[in-house]
Scaffold this motif. Structure first.
Motif, PDB file in Angstrom:
ATOM      1  N   UNK A  81       0.825  -1.210   0.000  1.00  9.72           N
ATOM      2  CA  UNK A  81       0.000   0.000   0.000  1.00  9.72           C
ATOM      3  C   UNK A  81       0.857   1.257   0.000  1.00  9.72           C
ATOM      4  N   UNK A  82       0.322   2.301  -0.625  1.00 10.36           N
ATOM      5  CA  UNK A  82       0.987   3.600  -0.591  1.00 10.36           C
ATOM      6  C   UNK A  82       0.983   4.166   0.825  1.00 10.36           C
ATOM      7  N   UNK A  83      -0.051   3.847   1.592  1.00 10.60           N
ATOM      8  CA  UNK A  83      -0.118   4.324   2.961  1.00 10.60           C
ATOM      9  C   UNK A  83       1.053   3.836   3.794  1.00 10.60           C
ATOM     10  N   UNK A  84       1.438   2.558   3.622  1.00  8.72           N
ATOM     11  CA  UNK A  84       2.568   2.010   4.364  1.00  8.72           C
ATOM     12  C   UNK A  84       3.868   2.685   3.947  1.00  8.72           C
ATOM     13  N   UNK A  85       4.023   2.960   2.663  1.00  8.03           N
ATOM     14  CA  UNK A  85       5.223   3.649   2.196  1.00  8.03           C
ATOM     15  C   UNK A  85       5.264   5.079   2.720  1.00  8.03           C
ATOM     16  N   UNK A  86       4.094   5.732   2.741  1.00  8.67           N
ATOM     17  CA  UNK A  86       4.031   7.070   3.315  1.00  8.67           C
ATOM     18  C   UNK A  86       4.400   7.071   4.785  1.00  8.67           C
ATOM     19  N   UNK A  87       3.949   6.043   5.498  1.00  3.15           N
ATOM     20  CA  UNK A  87       4.300   5.920   6.915  1.00  3.15           C
ATOM     21  C   UNK A  87       5.803   5.723   7.080  1.00  3.15           C
ATOM     22  N   UNK A  88       6.417   4.950   6.181  1.00  7.43           N
ATOM     23  CA  UNK A  88       7.867   4.737   6.234  1.00  7.43           C
ATOM     24  C   UNK A  88       8.612   6.049   5.997  1.00  7.43           C
ATOM     25  N   UNK A  89       8.089   6.861   5.084  1.00  9.48           N
ATOM     26  CA  UNK A  89       8.680   8.183   4.856  1.00  9.48           C
ATOM     27  C   UNK A  89       8.541   9.041   6.108  1.00  9.48           C
ATOM     28  N   UNK A  90       7.371   9.012   6.693  1.00  5.44           N
ATOM     29  CA  UNK A  90       7.085   9.808   7.887  1.00  5.44           C
ATOM     30  C   UNK A  90       8.004   9.435   9.049  1.00  5.44           C
ATOM     31  N   UNK A  91       8.369   8.154   9.121  1.00  5.36           N
ATOM     32  CA  UNK A  91       9.245   7.667  10.190  1.00  5.36           C
ATOM     33  C   UNK A  91      10.725   7.842   9.846  1.00  5.36           C
ATOM     34  N   UNK A  92      11.009   8.408   8.678  1.00  7.55           N
ATOM     35  CA  UNK A  92      12.394   8.643   8.293  1.00  7.55           C
ATOM     36  C   UNK A  92      13.157   7.393   7.917  1.00  7.55           C
ATOM     37  N   UNK A  93      12.449   6.373   7.407  1.00 12.38           N
ATOM     38  CA  UNK A  93      13.085   5.086   7.110  1.00 12.38           C
ATOM     39  C   UNK A  93      13.668   5.002   5.706  1.00 12.38           C
ATOM     40  N   UNK A  94      13.160   5.806   4.761  1.00 11.16           N
ATOM     41  CA  UNK A  94      13.521   5.638   3.354  1.00 11.16           C
ATOM     42  C   UNK A  94      14.459   6.743   2.870  1.00 11.16           C
ATOM     43  N   UNK A  95      15.369   6.351   1.977  1.00 15.24           N
ATOM     44  CA  UNK A  95      16.341   7.284   1.402  1.00 15.24           C
ATOM     45  C   UNK A  95      15.787   7.899   0.114  1.00 15.24           C
ATOM     46  N   UNK A  96      16.258   9.102  -0.256  1.00 16.31           N
ATOM     47  CA  UNK A  96      15.852   9.689  -1.545  1.00 16.31           C
ATOM     48  C   UNK A  96      16.305   8.806  -2.700  1.00 16.31           C
ATOM     49  N   UNK A  97      15.490   8.749  -3.754  1.00 17.90           N
ATOM     50  CA  UNK A  97      15.823   7.937  -4.921  1.00 17.90           C
ATOM     51  C   UNK A  97      16.339   8.815  -6.057  1.00 17.90           C
ATOM     52  N   UNK A  98      17.172   8.280  -6.952  1.00 22.68           N
ATOM     53  CA  UNK A  98      17.693   9.058  -8.080  1.00 22.68           C
ATOM     54  C   UNK A  98      16.561   9.506  -9.011  1.00 22.68           C
ATOM     55  N   UNK A  99      16.733  10.664  -9.606  1.00 22.83           N
ATOM     56  CA  UNK A  99      15.720  11.212 -10.509  1.00 22.83           C
ATOM     57  C   UNK A  99      15.427  10.267 -11.668  1.00 22.83           C
ATOM     58  N   UNK A 100      16.452   9.570 -12.161  1.00 20.59           N
ATOM     59  CA  UNK A 100      16.230   8.677 -13.310  1.00 20.59           C
ATOM     60  C   UNK A 100      15.286   7.535 -12.962  1.00 20.59           C
ATOM     61  N   UNK A 101      15.257   7.096 -11.707  1.00 18.68           N
ATOM     62  CA  UNK A 101      14.309   6.074 -11.288  1.00 18.68           C
ATOM     63  C   UNK A 101      12.919   6.676 -11.113  1.00 18.68           C
ATOM     64  N   UNK A 102      12.849   7.853 -10.497  1.00 15.22           N
ATOM     65  CA  UNK A 102      11.564   8.499 -10.255  1.00 15.22           C
ATOM     66  C   UNK A 102      10.860   8.859 -11.559  1.00 15.22           C
ATOM     67  N   UNK A 103      11.617   8.999 -12.643  1.00 13.33           N
ATOM     68  CA  UNK A 103      11.040   9.383 -13.935  1.00 13.33           C
ATOM     69  C   UNK A 103      10.488   8.191 -14.710  1.00 13.33           C
ATOM     70  N   UNK A 104      10.772   6.964 -14.275  1.00  9.21           N
ATOM     71  CA  UNK A 104      10.339   5.792 -15.044  1.00  9.21           C
ATOM     72  C   UNK A 104       8.833   5.547 -15.007  1.00  9.21           C
ATOM     73  N   UNK A 105       8.159   5.630 -13.851  1.00 11.39           N
ATOM     74  CA  UNK A 105       6.705   5.425 -13.854  1.00 11.39           C
ATOM     75  C   UNK A 105       5.979   6.570 -14.559  1.00 11.39           C
ATOM     76  N   UNK A 106       4.889   6.240 -15.245  1.00 15.19           N
ATOM     77  CA  UNK A 106       4.093   7.256 -15.918  1.00 15.19           C
ATOM     78  C   UNK A 106       3.197   8.032 -14.962  1.00 15.19           C
ATOM     79  N   UNK A 107       2.868   7.422 -13.833  1.00 20.09           N
ATOM     80  CA  UNK A 107       1.920   8.047 -12.911  1.00 20.09           C
ATOM     81  C   UNK A 107       2.196   7.577 -11.489  1.00 20.09           C
ATOM     82  N   UNK A 108       1.607   8.317 -10.538  1.00 19.14           N
ATOM     83  CA  UNK A 108       1.550   7.938  -9.119  1.00 19.14           C
ATOM     84  C   UNK A 108       2.861   8.113  -8.361  1.00 19.14           C
ATOM     85  N   UNK A 109       3.885   8.755  -8.950  1.00 20.63           N
ATOM     86  CA  UNK A 109       5.125   8.994  -8.217  1.00 20.63           C
ATOM     87  C   UNK A 109       4.863   9.990  -7.094  1.00 20.63           C
TER      88      UNK A 109
END
Length: 355
Positions: A81-109
């Motif tokens: 779920x996106x909610x769980x990933x958002x919670x992980x961000x909120x808890x400071x668990x996840x690192x920033x991702x490279x722009x080239x990866x963030x640009x691959x999905x067409x939607x929902x980034x």
């Protein structure tokens, strides 16, 4: 004495049911083994990188990561779920991702840039086409409470996470007052509450109800035999055996999918995704794994196996799925990290006496 304690501690750690080799990429996955294992095998064969997967429900894995802290062996959190990933961000668990990866999905980034979407499921209205015509159904889920002719014939799942994500999105898009009014209007129609979507759709097919608020892939499971993408615990094996006994779906069932108008909250995308943990020991391999999951090969496999929609272009879909370009237009414009904001939704459901 100290040496004896050290030997004892080493023995306890070695006996742990989940151990890791130093060279292994470690993934904590809220996605099902039937989806993940074949993809892991393909990735290992192509790259030579070994992968170890720990399965669990999203909430369980988040709790484990919080408990482990900097000692966690995990490199990646692959969530249902996106909610769980958002919670992980909120808890400071996840690192920033490279722009080239963030640009691959067409939607929902997401706006944080700390995870990427991998697939999407959609909220829909399931209905019995032998009882109702598509033209008789509303263009917006917000108008469903006005359909008094459906009183006592509607199914929903107030305790289910995807329903609560849908209500959270409604709250952000229309405000808490309009959302509470919708809940109370629906409640006035005397809907039948179910503990699971599968049981609800079985009742719809049996004629116990005529419409049901659900996720699109539950319809595909009954009609076309796709697998479950969410990790559901030890019961997964029993469910898989049951599906094998029952066959590969029944396309002729009196069960159809109604999509609301494009951009309606009733079509909310339920986004799965993955992020790299700040404590990852194998960051380069983790990023390579994400690139693989966003490849046409992996995206097509997810579509074929569990009936979920890819988030990259030019992926072939089974013929029974809505074309990808149309599917990606269905969901409202929405920052999916807002789905982590669940507590106010639970308060509204309690106020409506639904929990």
């Amino acid at each position: 004495m100290k040496r004896w304690f050290s030997v004892l501690l080493t023995g306890i750690l070695a006996a742990s049911a989940f151990s890791y080799a130093a060279e292994e990429l470690v993934v904590y996955s809220g996605r099902s083994e039937v989806l993940v294992e074949p993809l892991v095998e393909r990735f290992e064969a192509q790259t030579g990188i070994r992968v170890k997967v720990r399965y669990g429900r999203d909430a369980e894995l988040l709790a484990t990561l919080a408990e482990e802290g900097a000692r966690s062996p995990a490199d990646l959190f692959w969530a249902n779920t996106a909610g769980a990933l958002g919670a992980a961000v909120n808890e400071g668990l996840l690192a920033p991702l490279p722009e080239e990866l963030l640009a691959l999905p067409e939607a929902f980034t997401p706006s944080s840039g700390r995870w990427v979407p991998l697939t999407a499921r959609f909220r829909v209205l399931a209905y019995n086409p032998e009882v109702l015509s598509a033209e008789a159904l509303p263009e917006s889920v917000m108008d469903l409470p006005k359909r008094t002719e459906l009183a006592g014939r509607i199914g929903w799942t107030p305790n289910y996470s995807s329903f609560q994500d849908f209500i959270t999105a409604m709250r952000h898009l229309y405000g808490p007052e309009a959302t509470l009014k919708w809940l109370e209007g629906m409640k006035a129609l005397r809907p039948k509450a179910y503990a699971s979507n599968s049981a609800m759709l079985e009742d719809l097919v049996a004629g116990e109800i005529d419409v049901a608020l659900t996720n699109h892939y539950y319809i595909l499971r009954l009609k076309h035999g796709v697998e479950e993408g969410e990790f559901e615990g030890p019961e997964e094996e029993e469910e898989e055996e049951k599906r094998e006994e029952e066959g590969a779906g029944e396309p002729g069932l009196p069960l159809a999918t109604h999509y609301f108008a494009s951009g309606d909250v009733g079509n909310l995308a339920l986004v799965t995704g993955i992020g790299v943990l700040k404590t990852a020991k194998h960051e380069a391999a983790a990023l390579e794994f994400i690139r693989f999951l966003l490849s046409e090969e992996a995206q097509a496999y997810a579509a074929e196996e569990v009936g979920e929609y890819p988030v990259v272009a030019s992926v072939s879909l089974p013929g029974f799925m809505l074309p990808q370009d149309k599917a990606l237009e269905l969901s409202p414009a929405f920052d999916f990290e807002q789905l982590r904001d669940l507590e106010e939704t639970l308060d509204l459901l309690r106020e409506a006496d639904l929990l």
